[in-house]
Design a protein around this motif. Structure first.
Motif, PDB file in Angstrom:
ATOM      1  N   LEU A   3      24.498 -20.362  43.613  1.00 30.92           N
ATOM      2  CA  LEU A   3      23.689 -19.357  43.041  1.00 30.92           C
ATOM      3  C   LEU A   3      23.046 -19.845  41.580  1.00 30.92           C
ATOM      4  O   LEU A   3      23.860 -20.357  40.753  1.00 30.92           O
ATOM      5  N   ARG A   4      21.817 -20.196  41.598  1.00 33.98           N
ATOM      6  CA  ARG A   4      21.260 -20.674  40.288  1.00 33.98           C
ATOM      7  C   ARG A   4      20.849 -19.393  39.575  1.00 33.98           C
ATOM      8  O   ARG A   4      20.390 -18.680  39.901  1.00 33.98           O
ATOM      9  N   THR A   5      21.247 -19.745  38.253  1.00 34.89           N
ATOM     10  CA  THR A   5      20.838 -18.739  37.177  1.00 34.89           C
ATOM     11  C   THR A   5      20.597 -19.297  35.902  1.00 34.89           C
ATOM     12  O   THR A   5      20.627 -20.850  35.796  1.00 34.89           O
ATOM     13  N   ARG A   6      20.341 -18.569  35.067  1.00 42.76           N
ATOM     14  CA  ARG A   6      19.941 -19.414  33.665  1.00 42.76           C
ATOM     15  C   ARG A   6      21.162 -20.219  33.085  1.00 42.76           C
ATOM     16  O   ARG A   6      20.998 -21.144  32.547  1.00 42.76           O
ATOM     17  N   ILE A   7      22.240 -19.540  33.238  1.00 45.22           N
ATOM     18  CA  ILE A   7      23.467 -20.474  32.814  1.00 45.22           C
ATOM     19  C   ILE A   7      23.762 -21.690  33.549  1.00 45.22           C
ATOM     20  O   ILE A   7      23.988 -22.626  32.950  1.00 45.22           O
ATOM     21  N   THR A   8      23.466 -21.590  34.888  1.00 45.59           N
ATOM     22  CA  THR A   8      23.860 -23.035  35.513  1.00 45.59           C
ATOM     23  C   THR A   8      22.774 -23.867  35.100  1.00 45.59           C
ATOM     24  O   THR A   8      22.937 -25.186  34.978  1.00 45.59           O
ATOM     25  N   GLU A   9      21.527 -23.494  34.908  1.00 44.83           N
ATOM     26  CA  GLU A   9      20.482 -24.488  34.488  1.00 44.83           C
ATOM     27  C   GLU A   9      20.850 -24.942  33.156  1.00 44.83           C
ATOM     28  O   GLU A   9      20.783 -26.202  32.822  1.00 44.83           O
ATOM     29  N   LEU A  10      21.234 -24.338  32.166  1.00 43.00           N
ATOM     30  CA  LEU A  10      21.465 -24.390  30.795  1.00 43.00           C
ATOM     31  C   LEU A  10      22.646 -25.593  30.636  1.00 43.00           C
ATOM     32  O   LEU A  10      22.421 -26.645  29.915  1.00 43.00           O
ATOM     33  N   LEU A  11      23.778 -24.897  31.381  1.00 41.75           N
ATOM     34  CA  LEU A  11      24.944 -25.689  31.086  1.00 41.75           C
ATOM     35  C   LEU A  11      25.334 -27.099  32.009  1.00 41.75           C
ATOM     36  O   LEU A  11      25.969 -27.837  31.829  1.00 41.75           O
ATOM     37  N   GLY A  12      24.280 -27.004  32.977  1.00 40.55           N
ATOM     38  CA  GLY A  12      24.162 -28.097  33.936  1.00 40.55           C
ATOM     39  C   GLY A  12      25.291 -28.223  34.871  1.00 40.55           C
ATOM     40  O   GLY A  12      26.147 -29.006  35.167  1.00 40.55           O
ATOM     41  N   ILE A  13      25.819 -26.899  35.614  1.00 42.25           N
ATOM     42  CA  ILE A  13      26.970 -26.669  36.164  1.00 42.25           C
ATOM     43  C   ILE A  13      26.572 -26.104  37.460  1.00 42.25           C
ATOM     44  O   ILE A  13      25.271 -25.631  37.715  1.00 42.25           O
ATOM     45  N   GLU A  14      27.256 -26.315  38.666  1.00 41.03           N
ATOM     46  CA  GLU A  14      27.098 -25.780  40.034  1.00 41.03           C
ATOM     47  C   GLU A  14      27.023 -24.350  40.154  1.00 41.03           C
ATOM     48  O   GLU A  14      26.345 -23.891  40.855  1.00 41.03           O
ATOM     49  N   HIS A  15      28.089 -23.697  39.602  1.00 45.29           N
ATOM     50  CA  HIS A  15      28.455 -22.246  39.835  1.00 45.29           C
ATOM     51  C   HIS A  15      28.330 -21.478  38.483  1.00 45.29           C
ATOM     52  O   HIS A  15      28.933 -22.101  37.502  1.00 45.29           O
TER      53      HIS A  15
END
Ligand SMILES: Cc1cc2nc3c(=O)[nH]c(=O)nc-3n(C[C@H](O)[C@H](O)[C@H](O)COP(=O)(O)O)c2cc1C
Length: 333
Positions: A3-15
């Motif tokens: 599930l891609r969200t602004r958080i996964t993008e910004l923090l460089g995490i998968e979930h």
């Protein structure tokens, strides 16, 4: 599956799943396990007795994961504050790239972290505090509803209202916190306008949480009615699990003119630490949220995170998307 969200993008995490800072629990074992599972693990700075110990704990965590992890710095209202600036220097000097701040007046710390290019998540419990944190430059808000373990604030607004109310006003990404423990919660958080979830209590009931098994069994055995609010009359409300100590504290503080000093020996952090380490469930306070009602097992962090994401995807695909599909079919029939 992701599930891609602004958080996964910004923090460089998968979930889009974060493990919030937790006193005595947020150690390398847990933070690394969460990060290795594709979430964001967070070490708790003040769990380490000195800034040098924190440096060593950060090194230990790095040896256990090559994924991003963060450090929580909680600014407490206390008469003899820890050397916050030194802890801050240890965090910056160790090359940490993500920090979770919490508690009162973190502005000085936020400015310093930001000037070193660190991504700052600020945890708060009201829309007005979220907006002021956004103004002074934090990157992400983590907003704790009334359900949460720890300090829910004094407004008593549950996540179902707090999260969308904050989403209406904030421009920066937001993580919903308090009461999350499964895929249903993750979908709900996204629907309410959050970019991910933060969990505390649920991560305590995992294989890797560095606490005694009795405490994990307590979290599984109890339900959503097993927490209580203490320190209300001191305007420093805390949600904790019910046990003999929180019963006693509530009883003492209900007396006319009761003060913090009357319960100080019972609520000392070291007693809470003893409870977590020895499994003596009457040693001190046990911090837990209403999500107790949704905790039924003790999985590894990887099993838990995968289950949450899989369930969330299944809800979106199998329950929500078809609900729209059926209406569209009816409309075109
Ligand atoms: C054992 C425990 C200790 C905690 N200690 C801290 C802390 O030191 N600093 C902090 O910002 N939040 C602390 N929290 C709050 C969590 O980071 C998180 O915001 C909260 O647990 C979210 O609610 P939930 O338990 O319903 O998931 C703690 C929570 C627990 C369960």
């Amino acid at each position: 599956m992701a599930l891609r969200t602004r958080i996964t993008e910004l923090l460089g995490i998968e979930h889009p799943i974060v493990q919030g800072g937790m006193m005595w629990v947020g150690r390398a074992e847990l933070a690394a396990a969460v990060s290795n599972a594709g979430g964001l693990g967070i070490l708790t700075a003040l769990t380490q007795p000195t800034p040098d110990d924190l440096r060593r704990e950060i090194d230990r965590c790095r040896a256990m994961t090559d994924r991003p992890f963060g450090v929580n710095l909680t600014v407490l209202p206390t008469v003899s504050p820890p050397p916050y600036a030194e802890y801050r220097r240890a965090i910056i000097g160790s090359g940490i790239t993500i920090v979770e701040t919490a508690g009162g007046k973190p502005q000085e710390h936020v400015e310093e972290f930001k000037s070193h290019g660190i991504i700052v998540l600020h945890k708060c419990t009201s829309v007005r505090h979220a907006l002021s944190a956004e103004r002074y430059g934090v990157d992400v808000i983590s907003i704790d509803g009334f359900e949460c373990a720890g300090h829910p604030g004094e407004d008593d607004i549950p996540g179902l209202i707090l999260v969308p109310a904050a989403a209406d006003k904030l421009r920066i990404p937001m993580i919903a916190s308090g009461g999350f423990g499964d895929g249903r919660g993750l979908v709900a958080a996204l629907a309410l306008g959050a970019d991910g979830i933060n969990m505390g209590t649920r991560f305590c009931a995992t294989v890797e949480a560095p606490i005694h098994d009795n405490v994990k069994q307590y979290l599984v055995a109890n339900d959503e009615r097993a927490t209580r609010l203490i320190f209300r009359n001191l305007h420093n409300t805390a949600r904790v699990g019910r046990n003999s100590v929180s019963d006693q504290v509530a009883e003492i503080l209900a007396r006319q003119g009761a003060r913090y000093e009357d319960v100080a020996p019972l609520v000392r952090g070291l007693r809470g630490r003893e409870l977590l380490e020895t499994g003596n469930l009457d040693a001190g306070l046990v911090w837990a949220g209403q999500v107790l009602g949704l905790i039924h097992d003790i999985p590894t962090c990887a099993e838990l995170i995968l289950r949450i994401v899989r369930d969330a995807e299944a809800i979106i695909r199998e329950r929500l998307a078809p609900a729209i599909g059926e209406q569209e079919q009816a409309a075109t029939a």
